[in-house]
Design a protein around this motif. Structure first.
Motif, short mmCIF file in Angstrom:
data_model
loop_
_atom_site.label_atom_id
_atom_site.label_comp_id
_atom_site.label_asym_id
_atom_site.label_seq_id
_atom_site.Cartn_x
_atom_site.Cartn_y
_atom_site.Cartn_z
N ALA A 49 0.60 -1.20 -0.04
CA ALA A 49 0.02 0.08 -0.05
C ALA A 49 0.94 1.20 0.01
N TYR A 60 -3.47 0.35 -3.23
CA TYR A 60 -3.38 -1.05 -2.65
C TYR A 60 -3.20 -2.04 -3.63
N ASP A 62 -3.92 -5.69 -5.20
CA ASP A 62 -5.19 -6.07 -5.11
C ASP A 62 -5.47 -7.19 -4.09
N LYS A 65 -6.87 -5.37 -0.91
CA LYS A 65 -7.88 -4.42 -0.88
C LYS A 65 -8.98 -4.90 -0.11
#
Length: 126
Positions: A49, A60, A62, A65
């Motif tokens: 992040a 972020y 994936d 997230k």
């Protein structure tokens, strides 16, 4: 001398939460951005992040997230990573990183960042 000091790691069970902190010292200038990376055993350093210090823009990877939240406290020169619903695959050493100036080429590359903390271990058991 800019120093980044992480804290907040530990051993938790799957589904638990942790909050990591990274305190910045030794700099008279605000960073351009800060980020969290992680490195699992036998793997490369992975972007997690990022937050732009002044504008607050957030990015972020994936896989985190909806579970992880990055934030910063500009008065305390501290960046946080709130990690919820942790999974065993989140197990890694987590590092915070600081980008000093603008001139962004790849926010997910560790080469983008100028300073690094020493890392904090996060272990998630199943």
């Amino acid at each position: 001398q800019v120093q980044l000091v992480e804290s907040g790691g530990g051993l938790v069970q799957a589904g638990d939460s942790l909050r990591l902190s990274c305190a910045v010292s030794g700099s008279t200038l605000s960073p351009y951005a800060m980020a969290w990376f992680r490195q699992a055993p036998g793997k490369g350093r992975e972007f997690v992040a990022r937050i732009n210090w002044n504008r607050g823009s957030i990015y972020y990877t994936d896989s985190v997230k909806g579970r992880f939240t990055i934030s910063r406290d500009t008065a305390k020169n501290t960046v946080y990573l709130q990690m919820n619903t942790l999974k065993p695959e989140d197990t890694a050493v987590y590092y915070c990183a600081l980008q000093r100036d603008s001139g962004t080429f790849d926010i997910t590359s560790h080469f983008q960042y100028d300073y690094w903390g020493q890392g904090t271990q996060v272990t998630v058991s199943s």
